[in-house]
Design a protein around this motif. Sequence first.
Motif, PDB file in Angstrom:
ATOM      1  N   GLY A 241       0.795  -1.222   0.000  1.00  0.00           N
ATOM      2  CA  GLY A 241       0.000   0.000   0.000  1.00  0.00           C
ATOM      3  C   GLY A 241       0.825   1.268   0.000  1.00  0.00           C
ATOM      4  N   PHE A 242       2.160   1.137  -0.016  1.00  0.00           N
ATOM      5  CA  PHE A 242       3.026   2.303  -0.113  1.00  0.00           C
ATOM      6  C   PHE A 242       4.347   1.896  -0.756  1.00  0.00           C
ATOM      7  CE2 PHE A 242       4.372   0.385   3.853  1.00  0.00           C
ATOM      8  CZ  PHE A 242       5.731   0.646   3.949  1.00  0.00           C
ATOM      9  N   VAL A 243       5.081   2.880  -1.221  1.00  0.00           N
ATOM     10  CA  VAL A 243       6.418   2.653  -1.754  1.00  0.00           C
ATOM     11  C   VAL A 243       7.401   3.483  -0.941  1.00  0.00           C
ATOM     12  CG1 VAL A 243       5.668   2.092  -4.094  1.00  0.00           C
ATOM     13  CG2 VAL A 243       6.107   4.483  -3.491  1.00  0.00           C
ATOM     14  N   GLU A 244       8.695   3.228  -1.133  1.00  0.00           N
ATOM     15  CA  GLU A 244       9.731   3.952  -0.401  1.00  0.00           C
ATOM     16  C   GLU A 244      10.754   4.528  -1.356  1.00  0.00           C
ATOM     17  OE1 GLU A 244      10.123   1.803   3.982  1.00  0.00           O
ATOM     18  OE2 GLU A 244      11.502   1.245   2.392  1.00  0.00           O
ATOM     19  N   ARG A 245      11.397   5.588  -0.891  1.00  0.00           N
ATOM     20  CA  ARG A 245      12.600   6.084  -1.549  1.00  0.00           C
ATOM     21  C   ARG A 245      13.610   6.430  -0.463  1.00  0.00           C
ATOM     22  NH1 ARG A 245       9.650  10.989  -2.826  1.00  0.00           N
ATOM     23  NH2 ARG A 245       9.465  10.290  -4.984  1.00  0.00           N
ATOM     24  N   ILE A 246      14.884   6.356  -0.818  1.00  0.00           N
ATOM     25  CA  ILE A 246      15.959   6.639   0.132  1.00  0.00           C
ATOM     26  C   ILE A 246      16.567   7.987  -0.200  1.00  0.00           C
ATOM     27  CG2 ILE A 246      18.132   5.824   1.122  1.00  0.00           C
ATOM     28  CD1 ILE A 246      17.399   3.026   0.060  1.00  0.00           C
ATOM     29  N   ASP A 247      16.543   8.889   0.746  1.00  0.00           N
ATOM     30  CA  ASP A 247      17.143  10.202   0.555  1.00  0.00           C
ATOM     31  C   ASP A 247      18.667  10.067   0.508  1.00  0.00           C
ATOM     32  OD1 ASP A 247      16.530  13.315   0.856  1.00  0.00           O
ATOM     33  OD2 ASP A 247      18.332  12.879   2.038  1.00  0.00           O
ATOM     34  N   PRO A 248      19.347  10.868  -0.342  1.00  0.00           N
ATOM     35  CA  PRO A 248      20.816  10.774  -0.421  1.00  0.00           C
ATOM     36  C   PRO A 248      21.533  11.007   0.892  1.00  0.00           C
ATOM     37  CG  PRO A 248      19.952  11.967  -2.317  1.00  0.00           C
ATOM     38  CD  PRO A 248      18.793  11.772  -1.371  1.00  0.00           C
ATOM     39  N   GLY A 249      20.880  11.664   1.849  1.00  0.00           N
ATOM     40  CA  GLY A 249      21.521  11.908   3.142  1.00  0.00           C
ATOM     41  C   GLY A 249      21.228  10.853   4.185  1.00  0.00           C
ATOM     42  N   PHE A 250      20.577   9.772   3.783  1.00  0.00           N
ATOM     43  CA  PHE A 250      20.140   8.777   4.764  1.00  0.00           C
ATOM     44  C   PHE A 250      21.306   8.186   5.567  1.00  0.00           C
ATOM     45  CE2 PHE A 250      18.990   4.416   6.015  1.00  0.00           C
ATOM     46  CZ  PHE A 250      17.860   4.686   6.775  1.00  0.00           C
ATOM     47  N   PHE A 251      22.436   7.942   4.909  1.00  0.00           N
ATOM     48  CA  PHE A 251      23.566   7.299   5.580  1.00  0.00           C
ATOM     49  C   PHE A 251      24.598   8.299   6.107  1.00  0.00           C
ATOM     50  CE2 PHE A 251      22.113   4.120   2.422  1.00  0.00           C
ATOM     51  CZ  PHE A 251      21.813   3.072   3.280  1.00  0.00           C
ATOM     52  N   SER A 252      24.262   9.580   6.117  1.00  0.00           N
ATOM     53  CA  SER A 252      25.256  10.606   6.462  1.00  0.00           C
ATOM     54  C   SER A 252      25.880  10.384   7.836  1.00  0.00           C
ATOM     55  CB  SER A 252      24.627  11.996   6.402  1.00  0.00           C
ATOM     56  OG  SER A 252      24.301  12.333   5.073  1.00  0.00           O
ATOM     57  N   LYS A 253      25.067  10.035   8.820  1.00  0.00           N
ATOM     58  CA  LYS A 253      25.621   9.849  10.171  1.00  0.00           C
ATOM     59  C   LYS A 253      26.548   8.645  10.209  1.00  0.00           C
ATOM     60  CE  LYS A 253      24.523   9.111  15.028  1.00  0.00           C
ATOM     61  NZ  LYS A 253      25.778   9.800  15.387  1.00  0.00           N
ATOM     62  N   SER A 254      26.099   7.516   9.636  1.00  0.00           N
ATOM     63  CA  SER A 254      26.959   6.324   9.633  1.00  0.00           C
ATOM     64  C   SER A 254      28.269   6.594   8.902  1.00  0.00           C
ATOM     65  CB  SER A 254      26.226   5.149   8.968  1.00  0.00           C
ATOM     66  OG  SER A 254      25.210   4.645   9.800  1.00  0.00           O
ATOM     67  N   GLU A 255      28.170   7.279   7.765  1.00  0.00           N
ATOM     68  CA  GLU A 255      29.374   7.572   6.992  1.00  0.00           C
ATOM     69  C   GLU A 255      30.282   8.536   7.743  1.00  0.00           C
ATOM     70  OE1 GLU A 255      30.517   8.377   2.352  1.00  0.00           O
ATOM     71  OE2 GLU A 255      28.606   9.153   3.089  1.00  0.00           O
ATOM     72  N   GLY A 256      29.689   9.556   8.360  1.00  0.00           N
ATOM     73  CA  GLY A 256      30.478  10.524   9.115  1.00  0.00           C
ATOM     74  C   GLY A 256      31.172   9.908  10.313  1.00  0.00           C
ATOM     75  N   ASP A 257      30.564   8.860  10.876  1.00  0.00           N
ATOM     76  CA  ASP A 257      31.158   8.171  12.019  1.00  0.00           C
ATOM     77  C   ASP A 257      32.139   7.085  11.600  1.00  0.00           C
ATOM     78  OD1 ASP A 257      29.669   9.749  13.701  1.00  0.00           O
ATOM     79  OD2 ASP A 257      28.097   8.256  14.038  1.00  0.00           O
ATOM     80  N   GLY A 258      32.338   6.926  10.278  1.00  0.00           N
ATOM     81  CA  GLY A 258      33.273   5.905   9.794  1.00  0.00           C
ATOM     82  C   GLY A 258      32.661   4.525   9.667  1.00  0.00           C
ATOM     83  N   TRP A 259      31.356   4.454   9.486  1.00  0.00           N
ATOM     84  CA  TRP A 259      30.639   3.180   9.335  1.00  0.00           C
ATOM     85  C   TRP A 259      30.921   2.244  10.509  1.00  0.00           C
ATOM     86  CZ3 TRP A 259      27.312   3.941   5.569  1.00  0.00           C
ATOM     87  CH2 TRP A 259      27.673   4.723   4.460  1.00  0.00           C
ATOM     88  N   PRO A 260      30.662   2.654  11.742  1.00  0.00           N
ATOM     89  CA  PRO A 260      31.024   1.828  12.900  1.00  0.00           C
ATOM     90  C   PRO A 260      30.282   0.494  12.932  1.00  0.00           C
ATOM     91  CG  PRO A 260      29.554   3.614  13.550  1.00  0.00           C
ATOM     92  CD  PRO A 260      29.956   3.881  12.131  1.00  0.00           C
ATOM     93  N   GLU A 261      31.046  -0.578  13.112  1.00  0.00           N
ATOM     94  CA  GLU A 261      30.525  -1.926  13.310  1.00  0.00           C
ATOM     95  C   GLU A 261      29.666  -2.426  12.155  1.00  0.00           C
ATOM     96  OE1 GLU A 261      28.579  -2.030  17.072  1.00  0.00           O
ATOM     97  OE2 GLU A 261      30.406  -1.673  18.210  1.00  0.00           O
TER      98      GLU A 261
END
Length: 238
Positions: free
Chosen positions: A41-61
């Motif tokens: 009943g719905f679709v999704e899209r991923i914003d280009p900034g979705f992973f910004s925190k993980s990437e900024g933190d160096g992809w921890p774990e």
Amino acid sequence: MNGDTERRFTRGLVEVRAAGDTRTIGGYAAKFNTLSRNLGGFVERIDPGFFSKSEGDGWPEAMARYNHDDSRLLGTSDAGTLRLQTDGTGLDYSVDVPHSREDVYELVQRGDVRRSSFAFYTFEDDWSMTDQGFPVRTLLSGSLVDVAPVNTPAYLDTSTGLRSLAERAGAALEEVRAASAAGDLKQFLDAPAAPAVIDLAASRDTTKTSAPEGGQGDTHPPLALRQRRAELYRRRTF
């Protein structure tokens, strides 16, 4: 942060990547601004900034696991055997497959394993409508858990997304789930919000400290005001 892990799949192919004598595979685990298939009943899209925190933190774990299986670990960001980066297309990964997982490398090489997936937590999302009038959930920010070459796509549990919509609309989760099953989530985005009525004079009168008998004062604020308070709380939390 929502406590539930979500998984999504990409149409991009996982492939063997030349890296000298190292067995390396990779591909796009997620693609930005691309509408998913119908998730109920719905679709999704991923914003280009979705992973910004993980990437900024160096992809921890962050990990790479075959079919998201804990017993089929392929590499980790902490060890440098998993490398992640975002670009204009999406989240790209490369993982050096250990000798003990040579079967996974061979399956990718032969084309038996062709798809990628990623698991994540959602911090913030938003709901709107597509140009065709179909509900769309936009994933705005979150945390990456793992990426995975997959050949057995798991059931896509959309309960987290439906719970998000229920909170946004001020509706009961069971009501939203029933509407999802009937393909009628649009009703929760079509209805205009009731205007918020705030008695500024009363809020300035600090002498009125007593609540009505048996109550605690403002126990039933207008729906729109309750929704706004909830939204402000979520944003402060994250």
